[in-house]
Write a protein that holds these residues in place. Sequence first.
Motif, PDB file in Angstrom:
ATOM      1  N   VAL A  81     -33.263  24.215   6.271  1.00 26.94           N
ATOM      2  CA  VAL A  81     -34.226  23.156   6.593  1.00 26.94           C
ATOM      3  C   VAL A  81     -35.343  23.117   5.547  1.00 26.94           C
ATOM      4  CG1 VAL A  81     -35.982  22.407   8.253  1.00 26.94           C
ATOM      5  CG2 VAL A  81     -33.729  23.164   9.055  1.00 26.94           C
ATOM      6  N   ILE A  82     -35.835  24.273   5.147  1.00 27.15           N
ATOM      7  CA  ILE A  82     -36.905  24.324   4.142  1.00 27.15           C
ATOM      8  C   ILE A  82     -36.423  23.720   2.823  1.00 27.15           C
ATOM      9  CG2 ILE A  82     -38.304  25.865   2.731  1.00 27.15           C
ATOM     10  CD1 ILE A  82     -39.319  25.509   5.587  1.00 27.15           C
ATOM     11  N   ALA A  83     -35.178  23.964   2.468  1.00 33.26           N
ATOM     12  CA  ALA A  83     -34.632  23.378   1.238  1.00 33.26           C
ATOM     13  C   ALA A  83     -34.672  21.856   1.310  1.00 33.26           C
ATOM     14  CB  ALA A  83     -33.203  23.862   1.016  1.00 33.26           C
ATOM     15  N   LYS A  84     -34.296  21.298   2.443  1.00 27.03           N
ATOM     16  CA  LYS A  84     -34.316  19.832   2.613  1.00 27.03           C
ATOM     17  C   LYS A  84     -35.746  19.296   2.540  1.00 27.03           C
ATOM     18  CE  LYS A  84     -30.070  19.335   5.388  1.00 27.03           C
ATOM     19  NZ  LYS A  84     -29.614  20.712   5.254  1.00 27.03           N
ATOM     20  N   ARG A  85     -36.687  20.030   3.137  1.00 31.27           N
ATOM     21  CA  ARG A  85     -38.079  19.592   3.091  1.00 31.27           C
ATOM     22  C   ARG A  85     -38.630  19.622   1.667  1.00 31.27           C
ATOM     23  NH1 ARG A  85     -40.979  22.338   8.426  1.00 31.27           N
ATOM     24  NH2 ARG A  85     -39.686  21.282  10.011  1.00 31.27           N
ATOM     25  N   LEU A  86     -38.331  20.681   0.954  1.00 33.68           N
ATOM     26  CA  LEU A  86     -38.792  20.758  -0.433  1.00 33.68           C
ATOM     27  C   LEU A  86     -38.163  19.650  -1.270  1.00 33.68           C
ATOM     28  CD1 LEU A  86     -38.645  24.632  -1.029  1.00 33.68           C
ATOM     29  CD2 LEU A  86     -40.682  23.243  -0.605  1.00 33.68           C
ATOM     30  N   ARG A  87     -36.886  19.401  -1.038  1.00 35.45           N
ATOM     31  CA  ARG A  87     -36.198  18.339  -1.757  1.00 35.45           C
ATOM     32  C   ARG A  87     -36.866  16.984  -1.502  1.00 35.45           C
ATOM     33  NH1 ARG A  87     -33.882  17.335  -5.981  1.00 35.45           N
ATOM     34  NH2 ARG A  87     -32.592  19.206  -5.742  1.00 35.45           N
ATOM     35  N   SER A  88     -37.329  16.770  -0.271  1.00 31.83           N
ATOM     36  CA  SER A  88     -37.944  15.482   0.072  1.00 31.83           C
ATOM     37  C   SER A  88     -39.264  15.257  -0.642  1.00 31.83           C
ATOM     38  CB  SER A  88     -38.164  15.401   1.590  1.00 31.83           C
ATOM     39  OG  SER A  88     -39.210  16.275   2.012  1.00 31.83           O
ATOM     40  N   ARG A  89     -39.872  16.313  -1.190  1.00 35.33           N
ATOM     41  CA  ARG A  89     -41.156  16.178  -1.870  1.00 35.33           C
ATOM     42  C   ARG A  89     -41.045  16.311  -3.386  1.00 35.33           C
ATOM     43  NH1 ARG A  89     -42.191  14.346   2.281  1.00 35.33           N
ATOM     44  NH2 ARG A  89     -43.991  14.725   3.651  1.00 35.33           N
ATOM     45  N   THR A  90     -39.845  16.474  -3.910  1.00 38.72           N
ATOM     46  CA  THR A  90     -39.677  16.555  -5.360  1.00 38.72           C
ATOM     47  C   THR A  90     -39.440  15.167  -5.936  1.00 38.72           C
ATOM     48  OG1 THR A  90     -37.302  16.978  -5.117  1.00 38.72           O
ATOM     49  CG2 THR A  90     -38.738  18.889  -5.322  1.00 38.72           C
ATOM     50  N   ARG A  91     -39.926  14.970  -7.155  1.00 41.49           N
ATOM     51  CA  ARG A  91     -39.694  13.709  -7.845  1.00 41.49           C
ATOM     52  C   ARG A  91     -38.274  13.689  -8.404  1.00 41.49           C
ATOM     53  NH1 ARG A  91     -44.170  14.123 -12.304  1.00 41.49           N
ATOM     54  NH2 ARG A  91     -43.086  16.127 -12.436  1.00 41.49           N
ATOM     55  N   ALA A  92     -37.831  12.514  -8.818  1.00 38.21           N
ATOM     56  CA  ALA A  92     -36.478  12.387  -9.363  1.00 38.21           C
ATOM     57  C   ALA A  92     -36.309  13.198 -10.634  1.00 38.21           C
ATOM     58  CB  ALA A  92     -36.167  10.910  -9.629  1.00 38.21           C
ATOM     59  N   ILE A  93     -37.389  13.384 -11.392  1.00 39.54           N
ATOM     60  CA  ILE A  93     -37.290  14.114 -12.663  1.00 39.54           C
ATOM     61  C   ILE A  93     -37.455  15.621 -12.481  1.00 39.54           C
ATOM     62  CG2 ILE A  93     -38.060  12.153 -14.038  1.00 39.54           C
ATOM     63  CD1 ILE A  93     -40.848  13.423 -14.120  1.00 39.54           C
TER      64      ILE A  93
END
Length: 588
Positions: free
Chosen positions: A218-230
Amino acid sequence: MAGDTDIPRNPRSGEPRQDAFAAEPLDCAAIMQSAGEAAYEWRMDTDSLTWGAGAAALLDLRDTASITTGRGFANLLDPGNARTRFDAIVHSAGADQGAGVPYQVQYALRSGPRSPKLWIEDTGRWFAGADGKPHLAHGVIRVINDRHEREQRLAFLSRFDALTGEINRWHLTEQLAHVLQEAAQAQTSCGFLLVAVDNLGRVNEAYGYDVADEVISVIAKRLRSRTRAIDTLGRFSGNKFGIILTNCAPEEIGAAAERFLAIMRDDVVMTTAGPVSVTGTIGGVTVPRHAANIEEVLARAQETLDRAKEKRPGSFLAYRPNPEREAQRRANIRATDKIVTALNERRILLAYEPVVDAQTRDLVFHECLLRIRRVDGSLVPAREIVPVAERLGLARLLDQRVLELAIAEMAAHPQLHASLNVSASSTMDPDWWSRLEALLRLYDTVATRLIVEITETTAIHDIDNARGFVRRVKDFGARIAIDDFGAGYTSFRNLRQLGVDMIKIDGAFVQNLTRSEDDRTFVRTMLDLARGLKLKTVAEWVQDEQSAAILAAWGCDYLQGEHIGLARLDWYGTRHDKSASRPDQARA
C-alpha cells in the motif's frame, strides 16, 4: 523355448545372428508428434511451406491449409513479435559454406483473433541458392508457453520487486547512475530520497509478515501516486524505498519529501487484520552537489536517514556536509586498515597488570590487556584500540586473538592465573565460543585458572543473553567477572540473576576515593552489596596507599591499579613484584 527354432542362427557357433533382432524403421513423424514438435520445409523462392505430421494440432489449427506458404504463416504472427523466422533467416549475419546456417528464434502466434498466444521456439538451418541468398530452410517448431512464462518471470524479477511491482534496488541504482550522469553533463540538479517505513518490525510482531507485506504494498502505491512522471520510484530494501527526483532544485527536495511523508501518515492502511497506522522517515541528498558518484549518494542518503531516525522519527532530513564527520570517516578507514594489518602481521600483544590481595598484597592473578605493536616498535594501549574496534565491528577479531594468546601463555606457565576481557559482540559470536571450547579442551588445566570479564553495560543490555553467557563459561570450569561495575547501575535483582563470581568496581569511583564523599558512599555500598551476594570484589584504578587502606578496611578482596603495579609485556612470579610500579619500569 517355443519359437527358438525360428530364430536365424550362426551356422558355426549356433548363436543367434546379430541382425536377428533388428528393430523396425523409426517412425520419426510419430516420435516428433509425441514430443510436441512439428517439422517443416520452406522453399523461399516459391514461398511454399510444407509441414510434417501433427503441425495442425500443435498450432491449434483445423488443418495446415492456411499455412502452406510463408505469407500464410506470417498471418498467424502476433504483432508484438520483436523477431520472427523471416528475420532470423533473411537478416542472418552468417554465410552458407555448403552445410547451411543454423538459426533459432522465439515468437508468438495466434490461431485466431481471440485465441491465446502460443509461444514458439523455431530451430532450423537455411541453405543458400546460387546467388548466396537464402533459398531453402527446414526446421522444427515446438510450443514453449510454460518455459516462456518462467523466463519472463525471471526477467521481471531481475528488474522489479515481486511484492510492489516497482523496480528493484539493482535497477534503481542503474537509473540513478544514468540520472546522475545527465545532471552532471547538463549542470542541473536532482535529488535522491531514501524513504523508510517506521517500525515495520513491530507490525511483523503484532500482525504477522503477511500484514507487513500488505503495508509495504500500500505504501508503494501511495508513494507512486505522489511521484512525477519524470521521477523514479523503486524498492531499496525490506522497509525502504528510493525515489529519484529528476531535474529538482535543492530547495524543492524538502517540499517533495513532505508530500511523501504526508501520504504515508495521514491515512491508516487497511489490511486483512484491520487498520494499521504507519509513518515514514526520509533522508535526502542533493546531487551532484553533495555526492559525485553512486557510492556517495547511497552512503550519504543512508547516513542522513539514520540521523533523521535518531533525531526525530517521522521527519525529513537533508544531507549537509560535515567536515568533522568526513574526517572521522577517513580516520575510521585508516584505523580499520591498521587493526587488520596488525592482526595479519601478528603484532597483537598482551600486557599483564597484577591484581593483588587487599590484605596481604600477594599476587592473585593478572588481567591480560591488549596492545598493538606499531611498525616502529612502539606500543598502542587498549584504551586507544578497543573503542575504535568496537565502533568499526572489529572487536570480535581482537577478542579471538587475545583469547588465543592468553590461553597459550597460561598453558605454558601452569602457575599463571589470568583474566581477559570480552566485548559485547563476542558474547554472541559462535566463532569465539568454538575457539574457547577448542582451546580449553586442548589445554584442560587452564579453565580453572581463567577469569572471563564482561562489562556491566553488556550484562544489563540483555540479561537473558548475559545469563546464558555466564552459564556457558562456568560450565567450562572458568569464572566470570563483571568489569566496570557501577557504570551501568545494575539492579540487585539482575546481579543476583547473572550468577557471576566477581565484580570489578569501576575505577571512575575509586580514583577519587580520598577526595569525594559521594564516591566513598557509592563504593562502600557496592562492597556491602557484593558481600551480601558472596561475590569477590576488585577495586580498579587504585592510585595511592591511602585509597588501598580504605578499600581493605571496607572488606574489598582485591586491588588493581597504578599503585599496585603497572601493566608489563611479561608476567612475573607467584608474588607481586613491587618494582613494577617504579618509574623506571617500561610502561606497556
